[in-house]
Design a protein around this motif. Sequence first.
Motif, short mmCIF file in Angstrom:
data_model
loop_
_atom_site.label_atom_id
_atom_site.label_comp_id
_atom_site.label_asym_id
_atom_site.label_seq_id
_atom_site.Cartn_x
_atom_site.Cartn_y
_atom_site.Cartn_z
N VAL A 95 0.93 -0.79 -0.07
CA VAL A 95 -0.20 -0.06 -0.07
C VAL A 95 1.16 1.07 -0.21
O VAL A 95 1.96 1.54 0.68
N VAL A 96 0.66 1.51 -0.84
CA VAL A 96 1.76 3.01 -1.12
C VAL A 96 0.83 4.28 -0.56
O VAL A 96 -0.38 4.48 -0.55
N THR A 97 2.04 4.63 -0.11
CA THR A 97 2.08 6.47 0.71
C THR A 97 2.96 7.36 0.25
O THR A 97 4.39 7.71 0.17
N PHE A 98 2.33 8.43 -0.02
CA PHE A 98 2.39 9.43 -0.82
C PHE A 98 2.54 10.50 0.19
O PHE A 98 1.71 10.45 0.61
N PRO A 99 3.07 11.71 0.16
CA PRO A 99 2.35 12.42 1.00
C PRO A 99 1.58 13.35 0.57
O PRO A 99 1.40 13.83 -0.57
N GLY A 100 1.03 13.36 1.51
CA GLY A 100 -0.64 14.24 1.22
C GLY A 100 -1.69 13.10 0.71
O GLY A 100 -2.77 12.77 1.23
N THR A 101 -1.20 11.29 1.35
CA THR A 101 -2.38 10.20 0.93
C THR A 101 -3.19 9.83 2.63
O THR A 101 -2.00 10.24 3.56
N CYS A 102 -3.87 9.96 2.39
CA CYS A 102 -5.18 9.64 3.34
C CYS A 102 -5.88 8.49 4.31
O CYS A 102 -5.96 8.18 5.02
N ASP A 103 -5.66 8.17 2.75
CA ASP A 103 -6.63 6.91 3.04
C ASP A 103 -5.65 5.63 3.25
O ASP A 103 -5.83 4.01 3.09
N LEU A 133 4.05 0.95 1.27
CA LEU A 133 5.15 1.30 0.96
C LEU A 133 5.69 2.99 0.23
O LEU A 133 4.32 3.37 0.44
N TRP A 134 6.86 3.50 0.63
CA TRP A 134 7.34 4.84 0.89
C TRP A 134 7.40 5.09 -0.80
O TRP A 134 7.88 4.85 -2.10
N HIS A 135 6.21 6.02 -0.94
CA HIS A 135 7.18 7.16 -2.16
C HIS A 135 8.39 6.91 -2.75
O HIS A 135 8.67 7.45 -4.11
N ALA A 143 -1.08 14.05 -10.97
CA ALA A 143 0.24 14.13 -12.11
C ALA A 143 1.81 13.92 -11.59
O ALA A 143 2.68 13.93 -12.15
N LEU A 144 2.31 14.66 -10.42
CA LEU A 144 3.10 14.65 -9.33
C LEU A 144 3.48 13.44 -9.42
O LEU A 144 4.81 13.28 -9.33
N ALA A 145 2.96 12.94 -8.46
CA ALA A 145 2.95 11.44 -8.51
C ALA A 145 3.84 10.93 -8.93
O ALA A 145 4.30 9.97 -8.68
N ARG A 146 3.28 10.75 -10.05
CA ARG A 146 3.00 9.93 -11.42
C ARG A 146 4.72 9.99 -11.59
O ARG A 146 5.77 8.98 -12.06
N PHE A 147 5.89 10.56 -10.68
CA PHE A 147 7.21 10.64 -11.44
C PHE A 147 7.93 9.87 -10.24
O PHE A 147 8.94 10.35 -10.01
N SER A 148 6.98 9.94 -9.23
CA SER A 148 7.70 9.44 -7.63
C SER A 148 8.30 8.24 -8.26
O SER A 148 8.41 7.39 -8.68
N PRO A 149 9.85 7.89 -7.29
CA PRO A 149 10.48 6.74 -7.56
C PRO A 149 9.72 5.20 -7.79
O PRO A 149 9.66 4.18 -8.34
N VAL A 150 8.90 5.25 -6.87
CA VAL A 150 7.85 4.12 -6.80
C VAL A 150 6.92 4.04 -7.01
O VAL A 150 6.80 2.67 -7.97
N MET A 151 6.53 4.98 -8.27
CA MET A 151 6.22 4.58 -9.25
C MET A 151 6.60 3.65 -10.53
O MET A 151 5.93 3.13 -11.90
N GLY A 152 7.92 3.91 -10.76
CA GLY A 152 8.86 3.62 -11.93
C GLY A 152 8.97 2.06 -11.92
O GLY A 152 8.25 1.58 -12.13
N ALA A 153 9.31 1.55 -10.09
CA ALA A 153 9.28 0.62 -9.74
C ALA A 153 7.72 0.05 -10.10
O ALA A 153 7.39 -1.54 -10.39
N ILE A 154 6.47 0.61 -9.79
CA ILE A 154 4.67 -0.42 -10.01
C ILE A 154 4.69 0.20 -11.73
O ILE A 154 4.17 -1.17 -12.04
N SER A 155 5.24 0.95 -12.42
CA SER A 155 4.84 0.39 -13.86
C SER A 155 5.35 -0.63 -14.21
O SER A 155 4.97 -1.29 -15.16
N ALA A 156 6.92 -0.99 -14.09
CA ALA A 156 7.40 -2.31 -14.72
C ALA A 156 7.05 -3.34 -14.34
O ALA A 156 6.57 -4.55 -14.21
N PHE A 157 6.18 -3.34 -12.63
CA PHE A 157 5.00 -4.20 -11.83
C PHE A 157 4.14 -4.58 -12.80
O PHE A 157 3.83 -5.70 -13.00
N ALA A 158 3.72 -3.85 -13.25
CA ALA A 158 2.64 -3.89 -13.33
C ALA A 158 2.31 -4.02 -15.39
O ALA A 158 1.99 -5.18 -15.63
N ALA A 159 3.82 -3.82 -16.08
CA ALA A 159 4.20 -4.23 -17.34
C ALA A 159 4.74 -6.47 -17.05
O ALA A 159 4.45 -6.44 -17.91
#
Lengths: 217, 80
Positions: free
Chosen positions: A5-13, A31-33, A60-76
């Motif tokens: 479960v990913v936590t970005f700055p500003g995630t609340c759920d 998982l940390w952003h 729009a900005l969260a998509r450029f965080s390090p964790v999203m690179g890993a998640i894109s590869a995981f999804a692919a």
Amino acid sequence: MRVGVVTFPGTCDDRDARRAVELCGGVAVTLWHGSNDLDDVDGVFLPGGFSYGDHLRCGALARFSPVMGAISAFAAAGGPVLGVCNGFQVLCEAGLLPGVLRANHHGRFNCLEADLVVERASAWTGAFSAGDTIRVPLKHGEGAWYASDDDLRELEAAGQVLLRYADDVNGATGRVAGVCNAEGNVFGLMPHPEHAVEALIGSTDGRAIVSGVLSGG
Amino acid sequence: MIGVTVVVRGKDGILDPQGGSIERSLTTLGYTVGGVRAGKVFDLVIDAPDATTAEATAREIAERVLANPLMERYDVTVHA
């Protein structure tokens, strides 16, 4: 099954998401952003909130965080990924799901229990089948999913629209509430299934959707 | 360093609730307004050797980050 479960700055759920994963029989992993290490999880849950303050555009900005690179590869690689609310916005901005989320057509924040119509049976809707109505809460200001009419027709033909609003709550194209990628392993929706996992607070219909990330999407 | 301004607007036909709210307020104030569209302005300072390179970089930034091409368009002005 271990679900990150990913936590970005500003995630609340994220806390509700972790609890829902555990209630559905999974092991929740934080998982940390800022990290690109997914800790060998079997699935990923992008929860709701206001990542990076919703600055620029939601997600729009969260998509450029390090964790999203890993998640894109995981999804692919076929890994199951569930995005809820802001998580859905992030997945759309990242190009992992079609369309984009924009402001509700009536200009007001939505906070209500929504009736959603299941478009077709899938791993993301559990035992529910086409035409079933489920009740899941939602809360969003920028919740109107948008795609061009041509794109919507293609997505419908490909069976990628999984949930629609029974009523037009936000002006979403085709009343689409939730959509998956072509492969079916990435799913996003604006309503909050993690808030609908206990009868005490009104509905357990969300369990089917949370369980999707456990069953492999 | 070269200054570049990027203006991002909703594509024609895309619903703009913010612009609609502003228009209704202006009507309440007694103005006769035929339409309001809200957008965003970004003033960038780009490290580039010339205006052409600065504009190319700004367009790349606009396409990749500042605008979502599904629902937005953008204009770039270089202040050379």
